[in-house]
Design an enzyme around this catalytic site. Structure first.
Site, PDB file in Angstrom:
ATOM      1  N   PRO A   1       0.735  -1.197   0.005  1.00 42.22           N
ATOM      2  CG  PRO A   1      -0.911  -1.495   1.701  1.00 42.22           C
ATOM      3  CD  PRO A   1       0.246  -2.256   0.953  1.00 42.22           C
ATOM      4  CD  GLU A   2       2.938   3.166   4.530  1.00 42.88           C
ATOM      5  OE1 GLU A   2       3.595   4.093   4.497  1.00 42.88           O
ATOM      6  OE2 GLU A   2       2.667   2.289   5.325  1.00 42.88           O
TER       7      GLU A   2
ATOM      8  CG  HIS B   1      -8.208 -13.640  -1.867  1.00 41.79           C
ATOM      9  ND1 HIS B   1      -9.476 -13.828  -1.216  1.00 41.79           N
ATOM     10  CD2 HIS B   1      -7.632 -14.158  -1.158  1.00 41.79           C
ATOM     11  CE1 HIS B   1      -9.430 -14.628  -0.164  1.00 41.79           C
ATOM     12  NE2 HIS B   1      -8.140 -14.835  -0.071  1.00 41.79           N
TER      13      HIS B   1
ATOM     14  NE  ARG C   1      -8.482  -6.120   5.485  1.00 40.72           N
ATOM     15  CZ  ARG C   1      -7.820  -5.268   6.472  1.00 40.72           C
ATOM     16  NH1 ARG C   1      -6.359  -5.347   6.764  1.00 40.72           N
ATOM     17  NH2 ARG C   1      -8.546  -4.604   7.327  1.00 40.72           N
TER      18      ARG C   1
ATOM     19  CE  LYS D   1      -5.773  20.818   6.782  1.00 37.91           C
ATOM     20  NZ  LYS D   1      -7.282  20.659   6.667  1.00 37.91           N
TER      21      LYS D   1
END
Length: 288
Positions: A2-3, A95, A116, A162
DNA sequence: CTTTTAACCTGCCTGC
DNA sequence: TGCAGGCAGGTTAAAA
C-alpha cells in the site's frame, strides 16, 4: 502493497509488462472490485475491450493507466491489492477479482488480486489539458513528496494552519500523499518527532527535516523493493521487497531503539498502532 | 466549515 | 479444537 514505495514498485512492473498491450477481454470476478466505477461492471469490461494500456502513472498511493485521449483506468491497492503478471493458463488465485487477457502472443495476462477488497479499479475522465492525464477523482489528492512539483513551503503553511497532530496530517492524502502508517512512523522516528505533536507548533526547519526524512526513508525502501511482511505485498512478479529488515520503529515493539537502546513502544492510535521511541520522541506537553 | 469516529472486508494469530 | 477478540500497510461516509 500500500504505501508510496510499494505502489511505485507496482507501477514500474506495469510499465515493463503491461504498457503498450491491447486488452482482448476483461473479466470482473467480484463486483466489489469495480464499485468505484460509476457505470457498473458490465460497462467496465465493455469499455476495456480493445483498449490499449498506455504508460502507468502514480500520485501517492494511486495508480492510473490512460486508455484513450480522455479516459484512464484508476487503480488503488487498498490494504491487500496486487497486480500480477501471470502465465495465461495459471489457475485463478483465491482472491482474483479482475483479469485482463491481451490480444498479443506474449502468453501472460494481468490480474488484480485483492483479499480484503478495499482496493479497486474504475474508469474516469481525465482533467482536460493535464500533461499526465490525471483522472478527475484524483484532482483533490495532494502531490507526493517525491514529485518534483511538491511545494515544501505550501505544505509547511498548511501544517501551521491546521488544528491537528503531525501523524494525522501525514496520513491526510489531501495534504501530502503516499505516506501511510509504516513510513509515517519511520519518518517521525528519524526526525525525533512524537506522533501527537501539534502541527501548529512545527517550525519551518522542523518541517524541512521531516520532509527530508520522508524522502530518504521512501528512497531507501524503494531501493529495497518495498516493505513486505508476508506474501500479501508483492511486485507484479509475485516477489516481496525486503525493506522490513531495515525498519527502525514500525513493528518493533519492545525491541531496542537503534539510536538509544530504549525499548520501542506501541500505542493504540486511531484504530491502528503507532510505534515510537519514548526517549528520542518524547510526548509533547499536553495542551489545554 | 473542520475534525474525529466508525465502517467497510478477509484472514491470521493469540489466549482462554 | 473451538471460539472470541485483536490486529493488519487503505479510504471515506457520517457524526461531532
Amino acid at each position: 502493497m500500500p504505501e508510496l514505495p510499494e505502489v511505485e514498485v507496482v507501477r514500474r512492473g506495469l510499465a515493463k509488462w503491461a504498457a503498450g498491450r491491447t486488452v482482448a477481454r476483461a473479466t470482473v470476478l467480484h463486483p466489489r472490485a469495480v464499485r468505484r466505477h460509476p457505470a457498473g461492471p458490465d460497462d467496465f469490461t465493455h469499455r476495456l475491450t480493445g483498449a490499449t494500456l498506455a504508460a502507468p502513472h502514480r500520485r501517492g498511493k494511486y495508480l492510473w493507466i490512460p486508455l484513450a485521449q480522455d479516459t484512464a483506468m484508476v487503480a488503488h491497492l487498498g490494504m491487500s491489492g496486487q497486480f500480477l503478471i501471470r502465465p495465461e493458463g495459471a489457475p485463478a488465485e483465491k482472491h482474483l477479482r479482475v483479469r485482463f487477457v491481451f490480444d498479443d502472443t506474449e502468453g501472460t495476462d494481468l490480474r488484480f488480486v485483492d483479499q480484503r477488497t478495499f482496493g479497486g479499479l474504475s474508469l474516469h475522465e481525465t482533467v482536460p489539458g493535464d500533461p499526465e492525464q490525471l483522472p478527475q477523482p484524483l484532482a483533490h489528492i495532494a502531490r507526493d513528496p517525491i514529485d518534483p512539483a511538491f511545494d515544501d513551503d505550501a505544505f509547511h503553511a498548511a501544517l501551521r494552519r491546521k488544528k491537528t497532530t503531525i501523524k494525522r496530517a501525514l496520513l491526510d492524502q489531501s495534504l501530502i500523499s503516499g505516506v501511510g502508517n509504516i513510513y509515517a512512523d519511520e519518518a517521525l522516528w528519524r526526525t525525533k518527532l512524537h506522533y501527537d505533536r501539534p502541527t501548529a507548533s512545527l517550525t519551518r526547519p522542523r518541517t524541512a527535516e521531516l520532509l527530508t526524512h520522508i524522502r530518504e526513508v521512501m528512497g531507501d525502501a524503494l531501493a529495497a523493493g518495498g516493505t513486505s511482511f508476508d506474501s500479501m505485498y508483492v511486485n507484479v512478479n509475485g516477489e516481496s521487497g525486503y525493506f522490513d529488515r531495515s525498519l527502525d520503529a514500525y513493528g518493533r515493539e519492545d525491541e531496542p531503539c537503534r539510536r538509544c537502546g530504549t525499548p520501542i513502544r506501541r500505542r493504540a492510535w486511531m484504530n491502528r498502532s503507532s510505534y515510537f521511541c519514548p526517549r528520542c520522541q518524547p510526548a509533547p506537553r499536553p495542551s489545554s
